[in-house]
Motif scaffolding. Sequence first.
Motif, PDB file in Angstrom:
ATOM      1  N   ALA A 186       0.963  -1.168  -0.040  1.00  0.00           N
ATOM      2  CA  ALA A 186      -0.118   0.072  -0.058  1.00  0.00           C
ATOM      3  C   ALA A 186       0.734   1.235  -0.080  1.00  0.00           C
ATOM      4  CB  ALA A 186      -0.910  -0.052   1.116  1.00  0.00           C
ATOM      5  N   GLU A 187       1.784   1.106   0.932  1.00  0.00           N
ATOM      6  CA  GLU A 187       2.628   2.461   0.979  1.00  0.00           C
ATOM      7  C   GLU A 187       3.622   2.873  -0.357  1.00  0.00           C
ATOM      8  OE1 GLU A 187       3.666   4.869   3.397  1.00  0.00           O
ATOM      9  OE2 GLU A 187       1.634   4.204   4.273  1.00  0.00           O
ATOM     10  N   ASN A 188       3.745   1.504  -0.968  1.00  0.00           N
ATOM     11  CA  ASN A 188       4.374   1.823  -2.222  1.00  0.00           C
ATOM     12  C   ASN A 188       3.735   1.830  -3.624  1.00  0.00           C
ATOM     13  OD1 ASN A 188       7.429   2.222  -1.400  1.00  0.00           O
ATOM     14  ND2 ASN A 188       6.914   0.089  -0.426  1.00  0.00           N
ATOM     15  N   CYS A 189       2.107   1.894  -3.300  1.00  0.00           N
ATOM     16  CA  CYS A 189       1.518   1.951  -4.309  1.00  0.00           C
ATOM     17  C   CYS A 189       1.602   0.979  -5.306  1.00  0.00           C
ATOM     18  CB  CYS A 189       1.647   3.347  -4.998  1.00  0.00           C
ATOM     19  SG  CYS A 189       1.310   4.562  -3.758  1.00  0.00           S
ATOM     20  N   ARG A 190       1.573  -0.484  -4.919  1.00  0.00           N
ATOM     21  CA  ARG A 190       1.795  -1.429  -5.891  1.00  0.00           C
ATOM     22  C   ARG A 190       0.532  -2.122  -6.079  1.00  0.00           C
ATOM     23  NH1 ARG A 190       6.343  -0.438  -8.002  1.00  0.00           N
ATOM     24  NH2 ARG A 190       5.909  -2.231  -9.262  1.00  0.00           N
ATOM     25  N   ILE A 191       0.119  -2.856  -6.884  1.00  0.00           N
ATOM     26  CA  ILE A 191      -0.863  -3.869  -7.147  1.00  0.00           C
ATOM     27  C   ILE A 191      -1.043  -4.866  -5.778  1.00  0.00           C
ATOM     28  CG2 ILE A 191      -1.807  -5.796  -8.296  1.00  0.00           C
ATOM     29  CD1 ILE A 191      -1.055  -4.433 -11.051  1.00  0.00           C
ATOM     30  N   PRO A 192      -2.200  -4.828  -5.277  1.00  0.00           N
ATOM     31  CA  PRO A 192      -3.278  -4.879  -5.412  1.00  0.00           C
ATOM     32  C   PRO A 192      -3.872  -3.335  -4.983  1.00  0.00           C
ATOM     33  CG  PRO A 192      -3.549  -6.237  -3.475  1.00  0.00           C
ATOM     34  CD  PRO A 192      -2.064  -5.674  -4.024  1.00  0.00           C
ATOM     35  N   VAL A 193      -3.072  -2.614  -4.447  1.00  0.00           N
ATOM     36  CA  VAL A 193      -3.650  -1.347  -3.681  1.00  0.00           C
ATOM     37  C   VAL A 193      -3.807  -0.173  -5.124  1.00  0.00           C
ATOM     38  CG1 VAL A 193      -3.347   0.576  -2.240  1.00  0.00           C
ATOM     39  CG2 VAL A 193      -2.925  -1.621  -1.648  1.00  0.00           C
ATOM     40  N   ASP A 194      -2.793  -0.216  -5.851  1.00  0.00           N
ATOM     41  CA  ASP A 194      -2.459   0.927  -6.828  1.00  0.00           C
ATOM     42  C   ASP A 194      -1.809   0.415  -8.030  1.00  0.00           C
ATOM     43  OD1 ASP A 194      -2.458   3.400  -8.124  1.00  0.00           O
ATOM     44  OD2 ASP A 194      -1.177   4.201  -6.600  1.00  0.00           O
ATOM     45  N   ASP A 195      -2.096   0.804  -9.364  1.00  0.00           N
ATOM     46  CA  ASP A 195      -1.390   0.163 -10.291  1.00  0.00           C
ATOM     47  C   ASP A 195      -0.524   1.202 -10.794  1.00  0.00           C
ATOM     48  OD1 ASP A 195      -0.565  -0.932 -12.495  1.00  0.00           O
ATOM     49  OD2 ASP A 195      -2.522  -1.470 -13.253  1.00  0.00           O
ATOM     50  N   MET A 273      -2.501 -10.950  -9.381  1.00  0.00           N
ATOM     51  CA  MET A 273      -3.490 -10.316  -8.717  1.00  0.00           C
ATOM     52  C   MET A 273      -4.041  -9.056  -9.769  1.00  0.00           C
ATOM     53  SD  MET A 273      -3.185 -10.026  -4.665  1.00  0.00           S
ATOM     54  CE  MET A 273      -4.795  -9.701  -4.435  1.00  0.00           C
ATOM     55  N   ALA A 274      -5.355  -8.787  -9.459  1.00  0.00           N
ATOM     56  CA  ALA A 274      -5.809  -7.552 -10.162  1.00  0.00           C
ATOM     57  C   ALA A 274      -6.006  -6.420  -9.170  1.00  0.00           C
ATOM     58  CB  ALA A 274      -7.168  -7.618 -10.762  1.00  0.00           C
ATOM     59  N   ARG A 275      -5.801  -5.386  -9.622  1.00  0.00           N
ATOM     60  CA  ARG A 275      -5.989  -4.165  -8.620  1.00  0.00           C
ATOM     61  C   ARG A 275      -7.394  -4.261  -8.031  1.00  0.00           C
ATOM     62  NH1 ARG A 275      -7.728   0.693  -8.199  1.00  0.00           N
ATOM     63  NH2 ARG A 275      -8.399   0.802 -10.458  1.00  0.00           N
ATOM     64  N   LEU A 276      -7.644  -3.936  -6.678  1.00  0.00           N
ATOM     65  CA  LEU A 276      -8.717  -3.867  -6.053  1.00  0.00           C
ATOM     66  C   LEU A 276      -9.625  -2.666  -6.417  1.00  0.00           C
ATOM     67  CD1 LEU A 276      -7.856  -4.645  -2.491  1.00  0.00           C
ATOM     68  CD2 LEU A 276      -9.018  -6.285  -4.214  1.00  0.00           C
ATOM     69  N   GLN A 277     -10.763  -2.714  -6.413  1.00  0.00           N
ATOM     70  CA  GLN A 277     -11.604  -1.499  -6.495  1.00  0.00           C
ATOM     71  C   GLN A 277     -11.128  -0.568  -5.532  1.00  0.00           C
ATOM     72  OE1 GLN A 277     -15.775  -1.970  -6.706  1.00  0.00           O
ATOM     73  NE2 GLN A 277     -15.641  -3.733  -8.014  1.00  0.00           N
ATOM     74  N   MET A 278     -11.157   0.948  -5.631  1.00  0.00           N
ATOM     75  CA  MET A 278     -10.568   1.798  -4.641  1.00  0.00           C
ATOM     76  C   MET A 278     -11.293   1.610  -3.231  1.00  0.00           C
ATOM     77  SD  MET A 278      -8.209   3.838  -4.345  1.00  0.00           S
ATOM     78  CE  MET A 278      -7.585   4.271  -6.008  1.00  0.00           C
ATOM     79  N   ARG A 279     -12.864   1.359  -3.457  1.00  0.00           N
ATOM     80  CA  ARG A 279     -13.597   1.366  -2.090  1.00  0.00           C
ATOM     81  C   ARG A 279     -13.102   0.136  -1.548  1.00  0.00           C
ATOM     82  NH1 ARG A 279     -18.629  -1.407  -3.207  1.00  0.00           N
ATOM     83  NH2 ARG A 279     -18.519  -2.105  -5.294  1.00  0.00           N
ATOM     84  N   HIS A 280     -12.502  -0.816  -2.055  1.00  0.00           N
ATOM     85  CA  HIS A 280     -12.149  -2.062  -1.503  1.00  0.00           C
ATOM     86  C   HIS A 280     -10.937  -2.065  -0.543  1.00  0.00           C
ATOM     87  CE1 HIS A 280     -15.342  -4.706  -3.793  1.00  0.00           C
ATOM     88  NE2 HIS A 280     -15.720  -3.950  -2.806  1.00  0.00           N
ATOM     89  N   VAL A 281      -9.952  -1.065  -1.026  1.00  0.00           N
ATOM     90  CA  VAL A 281      -8.746  -0.887  -0.247  1.00  0.00           C
ATOM     91  C   VAL A 281      -8.740  -0.921   1.066  1.00  0.00           C
ATOM     92  CG1 VAL A 281      -6.614   0.444  -0.279  1.00  0.00           C
ATOM     93  CG2 VAL A 281      -7.772  -0.052  -2.432  1.00  0.00           C
ATOM     94  N   PRO A 282      -9.541  -0.144   1.605  1.00  0.00           N
ATOM     95  CA  PRO A 282      -9.652  -0.120   3.263  1.00  0.00           C
ATOM     96  C   PRO A 282      -9.892  -1.659   3.933  1.00  0.00           C
ATOM     97  CG  PRO A 282     -10.954   1.714   2.229  1.00  0.00           C
ATOM     98  CD  PRO A 282     -10.638   0.793   1.110  1.00  0.00           C
TER      99      PRO A 282
END
Lengths: 301, 660
Positions: A186-195, A273-282
């Motif tokens: 998450a902190e480094n903005c990698r998949i699955p949080v950010d692409d 993995m695919a990137r998660l929907q933004m609302r699922h990241v939490p």
Amino acid sequence: MASTTIHVLLLLLMPPLLLGVINKTKAFFGGRVGPPLLQLYYDILKLMRKGIVLSDTTTWIFIAGPIITLAAVVAAGLLVPFGQIQAPITFTGDLILFAYLFGLARFLTTTAALDTGSSFEGMGAAREVTFACFSEPAVFFAFLVLAKVSGSLTLSDMLRASVDASVMGSAPLILIAIGLFVVLLAENCRIPVDDPNTHLELTMIHEVMVLDHSGPLLGVILYTASLKLFVLGAVLLHVLTPSYLSTDWLDWPLFVAGMLGLAVAVGIVESVMARLQMRHVPYLLVFALISCGFGFLLLIR
Amino acid sequence: MSGVETILFGIALLPLSGLIGCMFAARSTTGQRVASVVMAVGSTLGLCGMVAAFNDANPQSISLPWLLPWGRFAVAVDPISLLFLGPIFVVPTLGSFYGWGYWKPFEHPRSGRRLGLSCGFLAGAMAMVVIARDGVLLLIAWELMAISAYFAATAEEGNPDVRQAGWIYLIATHMGTLCLFAMFALWRHATGSFALEPAHAMPGGMAGAIFLLALTGFGFKAGLMPLHVWLPGAHANAPSHVSAVMSGVMLKMGIYGIVRLTGLLPAEASWWGGTLLCVGGVTGIAGIAFAIGQRDIKRLLAYSSIENVGIIAMGLGLALLGRSLGRADWIVLGLGGALLHVWNHSLFKPLLFFNAGAIIHATHTRDMDRLGGLAKRMPQAAFSFGVGALAISALPPLNGFVSEWLLYLGFFGALDPATGRPGAAVAVGAVVLATVGAMAVACFVKLLGTVFLGSPRSDAASGAHDPHASMLIPMGILMAGCAGLGLFPMAAVPVLEKAVRTWTVLDGPRGLSLAALAPFSSISVMGLLLLATVGALALSLRMFLRTRTIRKTNTWDCGYARPAARMQYTGSSFVQSIVHLFTFIILPKYSRPALRGLFPAQDQFKSTVLDLVLDRFAFPLFHVCGKYFSTLRVIQQGQTHLYLIYILTILFALIFWGSL
């Protein structure tokens, strides 16, 4: 003195290589050749030779953001031990400074993003500060576990402590390793949080915050991002492999190999993995928090 | 003249400054300036006295009998008093100079002199509170402080919001004072006098009752949840330099009360510390959650003060637990961190309130979603605000980090195997503190970004300009304090150590020192290293960019060529997802337009954020109380002579009852 020099050189020179390894791994899974291993070094060098485009809306904060962020991450990198050798700077309570230096980096990155007045960058900044509200407590639960296991309050000792290898002894460490891995992604903005490859601003965190930075400033930002991955990766690597062979000459090569292995692991996660929907990241981040929290509960039960 | 006498002399000059100011004409600038100078002289005397008292091996006290049947005029200055006296002498004086530009007499002829008078009395009364060594004297000073704060905060009484905030404040402060009356009555019952001396032996139940009453009574003033109801309104509606004094100094009087009383009571029960720790944690998280939801700059800062009081309370809780469990390191780190945070908060919060005042002065609005782009128009204010925001978010290398670092060390120290599971439970305080820290970053990035960055969202914001030097210099002094304590925290260590020793006088001497537990020099080294790295990077980037072309254009908005200010992310949208996480306490209210048909009529969207305690509990409760008590109106018909007869009757009844 020699170990300090090696530490600083590793810290400053190796990080972009990790991104190369991640991209090679992803290319392997995708059946492609992929960019060269040293691609990020080339990118940064190319960006350093370019001019800059600045928005009329921005102030000096826009330029201060990347610089202070870089300084904060470098300072944090001096507190983490690489391998079995003690970090160059170590003192009681350095773990808190370590966490708060990343807080400083986050503060400056997000303010620099808001300085442009672009709503896309506002979104990215909002996501960054919101997700930190989950990842920060997760990290501190992990620190509590490490401090309890090692009986020390310096990162160098906490991360190099030897643990008993029984199931109950290692379970808390496994749980916090899982939590820290999620936080690392998450902190480094990698998949699955950010692409990091996408160009759709609405769905991104980190890339969208730096939309307006260009030239040398963008180079500094890319370098800082790889540095951050390297420093947090080093912490995670120690949690995964609490004690190495204690042979001095083997220590640095083992550490480098471990970091490259970690990069391969990140690459594999990104490939499968695919990137998660933004609302699922939490949800994912709460999972990390719970994982670290349970690790602590198991330890003190 | 001894230290105590010098301090008393200085204190006397503080209220006098307002009286002198009243001798000049209402529109006269001279009156305001003379008053500020007198106040500065008083404060300087006070600070000199503090230095003398600090260096004095056995500090003197003054005790005189007076005409009242109870108590004595007993004052003394010990390290705890010194610690709290510092902000009292510094912040109101800076506020008074800030008023030269902010509250010009010819712009506010009706309230200027009254404001000077009440600020002087407020400062003097607060100073008396922290040196009083007698319950009755303390209560008199306390009440004087409460009343003068009321008059200072309601300077713009023409505004109904200000009047309402004033009433809520007055009610809340008197509820607190009632608890203190009860507390001192019990104190006298238990110790035989009103004197504030260490009580060596006291039945556990009595000590517990005194502790709870002190926590409630002083908690109202400090703003501990759920007793914070008066605080946001009063801070938002007061003139900004009064808000700075109230938030930076007056809230700390509540903290002082709790520190003083717990230092005098034998702390055996561990539920005291546990309660304070839990209350502090809840106050911290809820305070910053409320702060995140606000649109009003000053309400946001007020809620953030509640958060900081929560952090201080957590430190005190840790120290109390340390006393009852016999852990000297918890005491030193908990109390040391809490007291250092008292200083820190009295540096960065007034700085932020002064800045908020400068913004309001320049734009005439407190609504941050109508501002924006002020960094270009008010560069000096923007810089000092940035420093204040970094400091209050507890980020290195500024002062907020150092005090939180001490608290973290205390919480991590609780992991020691010797304390077992209770210790591990205490250690979770570190996680709470980390959550508060992450949320504080979100809160202050929102504030800084919405107000100072981007482009102006209204005409008022686009016409703003940097404030007058009389406002900038006080801000600069506070900013220097933030940086100084952040880079060289060991300067505060001697005072903190002495204060901790005073606080634990009942438990006998302890071996641990703060400097031994926390490597302050490493923090200095890291802070300087960070600054040096930033400086070197900035210089090299500057050299680097000299040969490069720098092109100016507008912000990239995905190819849309004319981004407008209204399209920017607002503060409300920035924090929407965090607000949604905390809907159980923040209560966001939306009124959405009902859009019907192909061509809907013009409509409005509104969003507000309510306070759980004030809007869901306090207002309904007082409403119901008001309804039932209105039946008592039959005996209260507005005829004064009847009331006098009531008083006479009651007095007779009491005398007969007493002689039975």
